[in-house]
Scaffold this motif. Structure first.
Motif, mmCIF file in Angstrom:
data_model
loop_
_atom_site.group_PDB
_atom_site.id
_atom_site.type_symbol
_atom_site.label_atom_id
_atom_site.label_comp_id
_atom_site.label_asym_id
_atom_site.label_seq_id
_atom_site.Cartn_x
_atom_site.Cartn_y
_atom_site.Cartn_z
ATOM 1 N N GLY A 139 -4.156 8.024 -0.425
ATOM 2 C CA GLY A 139 -3.234 6.915 -0.628
ATOM 3 C C GLY A 139 -2.283 6.647 0.522
ATOM 4 N N ILE A 140 -2.457 7.334 1.630
ATOM 5 C CA ILE A 140 -1.587 7.152 2.793
ATOM 6 C C ILE A 140 -2.425 6.613 3.957
ATOM 7 C CG2 ILE A 140 -0.038 8.266 4.440
ATOM 8 C CD1 ILE A 140 0.503 10.374 2.310
ATOM 9 N N PRO A 141 -2.155 5.396 4.447
ATOM 10 C CA PRO A 141 -2.926 4.829 5.568
ATOM 11 C C PRO A 141 -2.846 5.718 6.802
ATOM 12 C CG PRO A 141 -1.613 3.127 4.500
ATOM 13 C CD PRO A 141 -1.153 4.444 3.936
ATOM 14 N N LEU A 142 -3.979 5.848 7.477
ATOM 15 C CA LEU A 142 -4.029 6.684 8.673
ATOM 16 C C LEU A 142 -3.456 5.977 9.889
ATOM 17 C CD1 LEU A 142 -7.594 8.241 8.198
ATOM 18 C CD2 LEU A 142 -5.362 9.192 7.547
ATOM 19 N N ASP A 143 -3.467 4.640 9.866
ATOM 20 C CA ASP A 143 -2.945 3.859 10.993
ATOM 21 C C ASP A 143 -1.691 3.121 10.533
ATOM 22 O OD1 ASP A 143 -2.391 2.272 13.132
ATOM 23 O OD2 ASP A 143 -4.243 1.093 13.053
ATOM 24 N N PRO A 144 -0.511 3.599 10.868
ATOM 25 C CA PRO A 144 0.728 2.958 10.408
ATOM 26 C C PRO A 144 0.948 1.575 11.010
ATOM 27 C CG PRO A 144 1.219 4.718 11.963
ATOM 28 C CD PRO A 144 -0.245 4.812 11.656
ATOM 29 N N SER A 145 0.163 1.200 12.020
ATOM 30 C CA SER A 145 0.314 -0.128 12.620
ATOM 31 C C SER A 145 -0.521 -1.188 11.895
ATOM 32 C CB SER A 145 -0.082 -0.094 14.097
ATOM 33 O OG SER A 145 -1.486 0.145 14.243
ATOM 34 N N ALA A 146 -1.318 -0.785 10.895
ATOM 35 C CA ALA A 146 -2.140 -1.735 10.149
ATOM 36 C C ALA A 146 -1.260 -2.710 9.375
ATOM 37 C CB ALA A 146 -3.062 -0.985 9.201
ATOM 38 N N THR A 147 -1.834 -3.877 9.075
ATOM 39 C CA THR A 147 -1.090 -4.900 8.340
ATOM 40 C C THR A 147 -1.953 -5.474 7.222
ATOM 41 O OG1 THR A 147 -1.831 -6.673 9.839
ATOM 42 C CG2 THR A 147 0.258 -5.557 10.380
ATOM 43 N N VAL A 148 -1.288 -6.098 6.252
ATOM 44 C CA VAL A 148 -1.951 -6.816 5.166
ATOM 45 C C VAL A 148 -1.225 -8.142 4.981
ATOM 46 C CG1 VAL A 148 -2.749 -4.761 3.950
ATOM 47 C CG2 VAL A 148 -0.483 -5.674 3.463
ATOM 48 N N THR A 149 -1.867 -9.078 4.293
ATOM 49 C CA THR A 149 -1.215 -10.354 4.009
ATOM 50 C C THR A 149 -0.600 -10.331 2.609
ATOM 51 O OG1 THR A 149 -3.184 -11.385 3.030
ATOM 52 C CG2 THR A 149 -2.933 -11.534 5.435
ATOM 53 N N TYR A 150 0.310 -11.260 2.385
ATOM 54 C CA TYR A 150 0.879 -11.384 1.046
ATOM 55 C C TYR A 150 -0.195 -11.762 0.027
ATOM 56 C CZ TYR A 150 5.608 -11.025 2.946
ATOM 57 O OH TYR A 150 6.756 -10.585 3.552
ATOM 58 N N ARG A 151 -1.149 -12.562 0.464
ATOM 59 C CA ARG A 151 -2.253 -12.935 -0.442
ATOM 60 C C ARG A 151 -3.025 -11.700 -0.871
ATOM 61 N NH1 ARG A 151 -7.327 -13.118 0.421
ATOM 62 N NH2 ARG A 151 -7.069 -13.075 2.696
ATOM 63 N N GLN A 152 -3.294 -10.792 0.070
ATOM 64 C CA GLN A 152 -4.006 -9.563 -0.269
ATOM 65 C C GLN A 152 -3.183 -8.689 -1.209
ATOM 66 O OE1 GLN A 152 -4.646 -8.350 3.841
ATOM 67 N NE2 GLN A 152 -6.868 -8.645 3.616
ATOM 68 N N LEU A 153 -1.882 -8.665 -1.015
ATOM 69 C CA LEU A 153 -1.030 -7.867 -1.901
ATOM 70 C C LEU A 153 -1.051 -8.417 -3.321
ATOM 71 C CD1 LEU A 153 2.006 -7.300 0.490
ATOM 72 C CD2 LEU A 153 0.411 -5.563 -0.316
ATOM 73 N N ALA A 154 -0.966 -9.742 -3.460
ATOM 74 C CA ALA A 154 -1.044 -10.344 -4.796
ATOM 75 C C ALA A 154 -2.407 -10.061 -5.427
ATOM 76 C CB ALA A 154 -0.783 -11.846 -4.706
ATOM 77 N N ASP A 155 -3.439 -10.086 -4.609
ATOM 78 C CA ASP A 155 -4.798 -9.833 -5.099
ATOM 79 C C ASP A 155 -4.907 -8.425 -5.681
ATOM 80 O OD1 ASP A 155 -7.538 -9.832 -5.578
ATOM 81 O OD2 ASP A 155 -8.065 -9.517 -3.472
ATOM 82 N N VAL A 156 -4.538 -7.414 -4.906
ATOM 83 C CA VAL A 156 -4.717 -6.035 -5.388
ATOM 84 C C VAL A 156 -3.735 -5.693 -6.513
ATOM 85 C CG1 VAL A 156 -5.731 -5.253 -3.221
ATOM 86 C CG2 VAL A 156 -3.250 -5.050 -3.561
#
Length: 322
Positions: A139-156
């Motif tokens: 549950g912890i991302p290996l790359d802290p520089s990764a990003t997501v969109t607000y649309r993806q957050l609403a989706d999951v």
């Protein structure tokens, strides 16, 4: 707050596989007198009706069926809402996007998302990261520089019931955006925080954790109905796209849903649209569920709620409970 089998099972329910699971002839017709309910047994639809009959103070129900009058029971009583409360966050997000206050494709550092993660969500966050193809360990991302969109957050948040996403959306939109939804649809209490709820669950000195996320079945149904029929206004269509992510069923009908669970708690909120455009909605909230019954249920409560919306005999049996 939902195991991984949840999505697969809802899909099975949605395509109509619930019909062989019980015999409609065992339920009373609309024209008949009220028959005694079946023996409590959460593994079958008639048995679920019997369970509700034996636990009248521990369930709330609001159904607007495709045909017939509304069905209500304890509909204005506060019950544990669990993850169904995320409908408030979805509505606030969808309105903000529709009003141009939030760009759904704006990118957010995963570290901002992780800030709200508590590893007590039944693996929802882990599945969300896998779905978004973000390499992670426990549950912890290996790359802290990764990003997501607000649309993806609403989706999951809806697809997997991720519980870090709604608090990030709340932090972004501000409490007033959620409070507008809360006041409009008759919710009470503070703006919901999943993070605080999980901290309470982890605190052995605060066992009544489900009180942190409460709602009435009338409030949840009112919100879901407004999203389904468009009366919510700008943002309703976007919210439906998230709720109806499984797409049309083979017969052209569509099911949108948000459920939730906590120890001893089951909640489910459905909106169902027929190929000819008729809409039915329903909310079922149950508390005091034993671990044995929770394990035996195997999502049969979803069959019950969908049948309450679509089957007049099941609706009649539920009305008979008073």
């Amino acid at each position: 707050m939902r195991p991984a089998s949840y999505l697969a099972f809802v899909l099975a329910v949605a395509v109509g596989l619930f019909t062989p699971a019980y015999a409609p002839a065992a339920l009373p017709s609309e024209a008949s007198m009220c028959a005694p309910p079946a023996q409590p047994n959460v593994a079958t639809v008639p048995g679920w009706i019997g369970y509700l009959a034996a636990h009248r103070s521990n369930y709330a129900l609001t159904v607007r069926p495709l045909d017939g009058d509304p069905i209500t029971h304890n509909a204005d009583v506060q019950f544990p809402a669990a993850s169904s409360i995320k409908l408030i966050h979805l509505a606030a997000y969808s309105r903000a996007v529709a009003d141009g206050r939030l760009d759904p494709e704006a990118r957010v550092p995963v570290t901002d998302w992780q800030r709200w993660y508590v590893p007590l969500d039944g693996g929802a966050h882990v599945r969300a990261l896998e779905y978004l193809r973000i390499p992670a360990s426990e549950g912890i991302p290996l790359d802290p520089s990764a990003t997501v969109t607000y649309r993806q957050l609403a989706d999951v948040m809806i697809r997997f019931s991720d519980s870090a996403a709604p608090d990030l959306l709340r932090n972004t939109l501000g409490d007033n955006a959620l409070r507008d939804v809360i006041v409009r649809y008759g919710f009470t209490g503070p703006v919901p925080s999943l993070f605080d709820t999980y901290l309470a669950i982890a605190n052995p000195l605060r066992p009544q954790t489900d009180s942190y996320l409460e709602a009435t079945s009338n409030a949840l149904s009112a919100l879901m109905t407004s999203l389904a029929d468009g009366s919510f206004g700008p943002g309703a269509e976007l919210a439906r796209r998230h709720l109806e992510y499984q797409g049309p069923m083979p017969d052209g009908s569509v099911l949108g849903f948000k459920g939730g669970s906590l120890p001893g708690v089951i909640t489910e909120v459905f909106e169902y649209r027929t190929p000819d455009g008729r809409i039915g909605t329903g909310t079922l909230m149950v508390r005091g569920v034993s671990q044995r019954d929770a394990e035996a249920d195997k999502f049969t409560h979803q069959k019950l709620l969908l049948a309450a919306i679509t089957d007049r005999d099941v609706g009649h049996a539920l009305r008979c409970l008073g």
